[in-house]
Design a protein around this motif. Structure first.
Motif, mmCIF file in Angstrom:
data_model
loop_
_atom_site.group_PDB
_atom_site.id
_atom_site.type_symbol
_atom_site.label_atom_id
_atom_site.label_comp_id
_atom_site.label_asym_id
_atom_site.label_seq_id
_atom_site.Cartn_x
_atom_site.Cartn_y
_atom_site.Cartn_z
ATOM 1 N N UNK A 218 -70.232 -33.892 9.262
ATOM 2 C CA UNK A 218 -69.213 -34.932 9.409
ATOM 3 C C UNK A 218 -67.852 -34.341 9.085
ATOM 4 N N UNK A 219 -66.827 -34.856 9.774
ATOM 5 C CA UNK A 219 -65.457 -34.442 9.506
ATOM 6 C C UNK A 219 -64.643 -35.688 9.167
ATOM 7 N N UNK A 220 -64.064 -35.717 7.967
ATOM 8 C CA UNK A 220 -63.200 -36.812 7.529
ATOM 9 C C UNK A 220 -61.751 -36.356 7.619
ATOM 10 N N UNK A 221 -60.933 -37.124 8.322
ATOM 11 C CA UNK A 221 -59.514 -36.805 8.526
ATOM 12 C C UNK A 221 -58.704 -37.951 7.906
ATOM 13 N N UNK A 222 -57.867 -37.654 6.891
ATOM 14 C CA UNK A 222 -57.129 -38.732 6.235
ATOM 15 C C UNK A 222 -55.713 -38.302 5.900
ATOM 16 N N UNK A 223 -54.879 -39.320 5.640
ATOM 17 C CA UNK A 223 -53.535 -39.041 5.157
ATOM 18 C C UNK A 223 -53.161 -40.055 4.090
ATOM 19 N N UNK A 224 -52.024 -39.815 3.464
ATOM 20 C CA UNK A 224 -51.533 -40.670 2.391
ATOM 21 C C UNK A 224 -50.569 -41.697 2.987
ATOM 22 N N UNK A 225 -50.964 -42.984 2.926
ATOM 23 C CA UNK A 225 -50.102 -44.032 3.459
ATOM 24 C C UNK A 225 -48.794 -44.121 2.667
ATOM 25 N N UNK A 226 -47.721 -44.442 3.354
ATOM 26 C CA UNK A 226 -46.417 -44.678 2.738
ATOM 27 C C UNK A 226 -45.874 -43.441 2.014
ATOM 28 N N UNK A 227 -46.293 -42.257 2.505
ATOM 29 C CA UNK A 227 -45.823 -41.023 1.871
ATOM 30 C C UNK A 227 -44.306 -40.882 2.001
ATOM 31 N N UNK A 228 -43.780 -41.376 3.116
ATOM 32 C CA UNK A 228 -42.336 -41.324 3.316
ATOM 33 C C UNK A 228 -41.626 -42.137 2.238
ATOM 34 N N UNK A 229 -42.204 -43.289 1.885
ATOM 35 C CA UNK A 229 -41.612 -44.115 0.838
ATOM 36 C C UNK A 229 -41.615 -43.384 -0.505
ATOM 37 N N UNK A 230 -42.709 -42.668 -0.778
ATOM 38 C CA UNK A 230 -42.772 -41.905 -2.033
ATOM 39 C C UNK A 230 -41.666 -40.860 -2.090
ATOM 40 N N UNK A 231 -41.451 -40.164 -0.974
ATOM 41 C CA UNK A 231 -40.376 -39.162 -0.933
ATOM 42 C C UNK A 231 -39.007 -39.812 -1.111
ATOM 43 N N UNK A 232 -38.801 -40.938 -0.408
ATOM 44 C CA UNK A 232 -37.488 -41.589 -0.456
ATOM 45 C C UNK A 232 -37.211 -42.193 -1.822
ATOM 46 N N UNK A 233 -38.246 -42.715 -2.467
ATOM 47 C CA UNK A 233 -38.060 -43.404 -3.752
ATOM 48 C C UNK A 233 -38.005 -42.438 -4.928
ATOM 49 N N UNK A 234 -38.919 -41.483 -4.943
ATOM 50 C CA UNK A 234 -39.052 -40.609 -6.118
ATOM 51 C C UNK A 234 -38.551 -39.183 -5.888
ATOM 52 N N UNK A 235 -38.254 -38.824 -4.639
ATOM 53 C CA UNK A 235 -37.768 -37.478 -4.334
ATOM 54 C C UNK A 235 -38.870 -36.574 -3.807
ATOM 55 N N UNK A 236 -38.422 -35.511 -3.151
ATOM 56 C CA UNK A 236 -39.382 -34.608 -2.504
ATOM 57 C C UNK A 236 -40.196 -33.794 -3.499
ATOM 58 N N UNK A 237 -39.647 -33.507 -4.686
ATOM 59 C CA UNK A 237 -40.430 -32.798 -5.697
ATOM 60 C C UNK A 237 -41.622 -33.654 -6.113
ATOM 61 N N UNK A 238 -41.381 -34.965 -6.278
ATOM 62 C CA UNK A 238 -42.478 -35.884 -6.590
ATOM 63 C C UNK A 238 -43.503 -35.880 -5.459
ATOM 64 N N UNK A 239 -43.000 -35.852 -4.197
ATOM 65 C CA UNK A 239 -43.913 -35.813 -3.058
ATOM 66 C C UNK A 239 -44.809 -34.593 -3.093
ATOM 67 N N UNK A 240 -44.238 -33.451 -3.439
ATOM 68 C CA UNK A 240 -45.056 -32.234 -3.557
ATOM 69 C C UNK A 240 -46.108 -32.376 -4.646
ATOM 70 N N UNK A 241 -45.695 -32.947 -5.799
ATOM 71 C CA UNK A 241 -46.646 -33.130 -6.899
ATOM 72 C C UNK A 241 -47.773 -34.072 -6.489
ATOM 73 N N UNK A 242 -47.437 -35.089 -5.685
ATOM 74 C CA UNK A 242 -48.446 -36.021 -5.195
ATOM 75 C C UNK A 242 -49.465 -35.307 -4.305
ATOM 76 N N UNK A 243 -48.985 -34.434 -3.413
ATOM 77 C CA UNK A 243 -49.891 -33.683 -2.539
ATOM 78 C C UNK A 243 -50.809 -32.770 -3.340
ATOM 79 N N UNK A 244 -50.266 -32.146 -4.374
ATOM 80 C CA UNK A 244 -51.073 -31.271 -5.241
ATOM 81 C C UNK A 244 -52.111 -32.102 -5.985
ATOM 82 N N UNK A 245 -51.712 -33.287 -6.447
ATOM 83 C CA UNK A 245 -52.645 -34.158 -7.170
ATOM 84 C C UNK A 245 -53.811 -34.569 -6.270
#
Length: 713
Positions: free
Chosen positions: A550-577
């Motif tokens: 099986x192959x599961x393909x997913x993404x993080x909803x509202x990721x753009x909002x996370x970047x806009x609200x908390x900044x791109x460094x936060x977005x990177x930390x979210x991806x690492x998490x």
């Protein structure tokens, strides 16, 4: 004292100190003596001093290794052909005497000893051996001098050219080896050129002189880093005729086959099959096969080597350039040989440099001598051979290589001095596979791998290379094993041993592994990148097409909002998490990858229910609060049961299921259902899965959001 005749040396092998003392008293005034108390010690002395030993006096019954064991080793190493042996024992049964004589013993003396008998037997044995030395010395010296002088001069001239040409010193070796390999393969395909072993060896040796005409070229042109002008190129092209004229000017040796072949190579190694070469514009088989082959070898090595005017091309690129006609036209049969040898050509080049040339010459001389049954090795010849062995051992120590020789009968392993010291072993080890110290270095896995590669050899192709991890210095380290199988001349041939070397390549191998790892992983999250994940998944699909994947393909909803609200460094930390959560939730055998931006894939094999596995992974990612941002995941899942074992089809199906989730409001996971139109309850929401709708679905707000966030990342 200067001018005094050197005393002959006798090795006395007996476990009784009293017997050794009696023999030394009888012989010590006239001869130098060496005493050892068992067969293993005797073999060790012979290994180091065979050239100095004039006679061995050998007991039969001894600990460690008996007299027959020593004779077996002496026969294997061919020491018995140059060192006479007198057997000493109280046992006089005919069976023992017959066995000893069959193993090459010259005389047999029983105990108790009689001083007059001992002296007379020793004198007679030494005189009998000495009678052969004068004839043998003449033959050996003629062979040795002829082969050494011709090859030495070839090497000197060719390396002078390479030194002036700013090359590495390996070009001549590579061209020689390539020529030998290509001709050997060509001889199996056609008898048009009448290529026997002698002809191939002669052409290979003469190939080293292909560029001697460059001695006449000005250094400024020879080593110019940029493109040559027309005038400079015309001068450079003159080197082929210059080399031919040098050889043509040898008034004394014009009839030597080596000179004739070298002339052909020097003059015509830049001719081309289609007649567009130089200096004479010869075409097809009007070009001697020696020049044709060296031309191809020369071009290949020039392409794969760094020069002042170009970097080195990879092996595959070089072969493609030659085959595609980018370097001129070559004999189609030789091109066919190059293509057929392509997979092993690099290994052939490495294997060709296993033994330095001086030792090759010595071995060739020794083989020619052994063909003469009336001869045995003279002290002078043995000293020359020993001198070459000492030089080889010295250079080996400088290169920090563990060199070894393994014989199967008797089971014995010998090491060079440097290697034995590094391993903490004696230079000679009996029954090596039963030795706990050797088994410490060679575990079962490595030993099995080495056995497999040796088993793949043949008498015609005896050299192999293998890289594996050996326990060394308290940890596993990468070593490159370059080995040559030793085959008997019996019919059928029997594998009788191995010679080789182990080279520490841990630093370079670790560096390459690190580079490969960096090239295969996403730098932000440390997960595999999509390309590497696809390669691994496709390999599994090909290996086991009956399994369920099986192959599961997913993404993080509202990721753009996370970047806009908390900044791109936060977005990177979210991806690492998210990546760290995936490591904790997935199994070690699952393939987990960041596909790009905030998108990830998980490729898994399942045996029973898939739903609980997906539910567990999804729940570990969805709904968690991360620094004030609630993680929402949209996921599409496709299986090989639905779409088959094509990775691209799996990705496409999972992607369609993901977009169906996006249409239904995000924050859910959906299994792809093929062409069926159905209503499936997923995470409390109803999701339509009509394939035609998904195919017609154009890029909407969710897709735009992902595209914009990817750009910002």
């Amino acid at each position: 004292m200067e001018g005094q005749k050197r005393r002959q040396k006798i090795l006395i092998v007996d476990d009784s100190e009293m017997n050794r003392s009696i023999l030394v008293d009888m012989l010590g005034e006239e001869y130098d003596t060496i005493e050892v108390e068992n067969g293993l010690q005797a073999v060790t002395v012979l290994q180091k001093q065979a050239a100095e030993i004039s006679l061995v006096m050998l007991d039969i019954v001894m600990p460690e290794m008996d007299g027959f064991g020593v004779l077996g080793v002496m026969n294997k190493r061919r020491w018995i052909e140059s060192i006479p042996v007198i057997m000493i024992s109280a046992e006089t049964t005919s069976d023992r005497i017959d066995q000893a004589l069959e193993l090459g013993v010259t005389d047999f003396i029983s105990r108790p000893f009689d001083a007059r008998v001992i002296r007379r037997r020793v004198i007679n044995t030494l005189l009998s051996s000495a009678k052969q030395q004068e004839l043998e010395a003449l033959v050996a010296e003629q062979i040795l001098e002829k082969e050494q002088n011709s090859l030495l001069m070839i090497d000197i001239l060719s390396h002078i050219v390479e030194f002036r040409n700013g090359e590495s010193g390996l070009h001549v070796i590579h061209v020689r080896r390539l020529t030998e390999v290509l001709l050997g393969h060509l001889a199996t395909k056609t008898d048009r050129y009448r290529l026997g072993k002698n002809e191939i060896a002669l052409i290979s040796e003469a190939s080293a002189l292909h560029d001697i005409g460059k001695i006449a070229i000005d250094d400024k042109i020879l080593n110019k880093p940029g493109k040559l002008t027309n005038e400079e190129f015309a001068i450079m092209k003159s080197h082929s005729m210059a080399g031919a004229k040098m050889l043509d000017g040898l008034s004394v040796h014009q009839d030597e086959p080596l000179v004739k072949i070298a002339y052909q190579i020097c003059r015509w190694h830049h001719e081309r099959w289609d007649g567009r070469g130089y200096p004479d514009g010869l075409k097809g088989d009007d070009i001697p096969i020696a020049a044709q082959t060296v031309a191809l070898a020369d071009v290949y090595d020039a392409l794969t080597s760094e020069r002042v005017y170009k970097p080195a091309f990879p092996h595959e690129k070089a072969v493609d350039m030659i085959v595609n006609g980018e370097c001129g036209a070559f004999n189609p049969l030789l091109m066919e040989c190059l293509r057929e040898l392509s997979d092993t050509l690099e290994e052939e080049l490495n294997g060709g440099a296993v033994q330095p040339k001086p030792r090759d010459v010595m071995n060739a001389v020794a083989e020619k001598l052994y063909q003469h049954s009336e001869l045995s090795a003279s002290n002078r010849t043995l000293q020359l051979l020993e001198h070459e062995r000492m030089k080889y051992s010295f250079f080996a120590a400088m290169s920090k290589e563990i060199q070894f020789e393994l014989t199967f009968s008797p089971a014995m392993m010998s090491f060079n001095a440097w290697g034995a010291k590094k391993l903490g072993l004696d230079e000679i080890v009996m029954d090596p596979m039963e030795n706990p110290r050797i088994r410490y270095f060679l575990d079962d896995s490595l030993l099995d791998s080495l056995r497999d590669v040796i088993a793949s050899t043949t008498p015609a192709d005896p050299i192999v290379t293998y890289e594996g991890k050996m326990k060394f210095g308290g940890k596993l380290k990468w070593f490159r094993f370059v080995m040559q199988a030793l085959w008997s001349e019996d019919e059928p041939p029997q594998l009788r041993g191995i010679i080789g070397k182990a080279i520490d390549v841990h630093s370079s191998r670790s560096y390459l592994e690190n580079l490969e790892k960096r090239a295969s992983t996403d730098q932000l999250t440390g997960l595999l990148n999509l390309t590497s994940a696809q390669k691994q998944a496709e390999a599994r699909l090909k290996e086991n097409q009956e399994a369920n994947y099986a192959l599961a393909f997913f993404d993080c909803d509202y990721f753009k909002d996370a970047n806009n609200t908390f900044g791109h460094l936060f977005g990177n930390q979210l991806l690492v998490h998210i990546a760290e959560r995936l490591r904790q939730t997935t199994r070690s055998g699952d393939i987990v990858s960041r596909a790009g931006g905030d998108e990830y894939i998980i490729f898994i094999q399942y045996h029973q229910e898939l739903e609980p596995i997906i539910q567990r992974i999804y729940s570990s990612l969805h709904g968690e609060d991360f620094g004030g941002f609630t993680i929402s995941i949209s996921m599409g899942v496709a299986t090989t049961e639905q779409v088959g074992v094509d990775f691209t089809a799996l990705m496409a199906a999972a992607d369609k299921a993901l977009y169906a989730v996006k249409q239904a409001g995000k924050g859910q996971y959906k299994f792809y259902n093929g062409t069926e139109t159905s209503l499936t309850e997923v995470k409390g929401a109803s999701v339509y899965t009509n394939q035609s709708e998904i195919i017609d679905f154009e890029e909407g707000e969710a897709d735009k959001e992902n595209s914009e966030s990817n750009k910002k990342m």
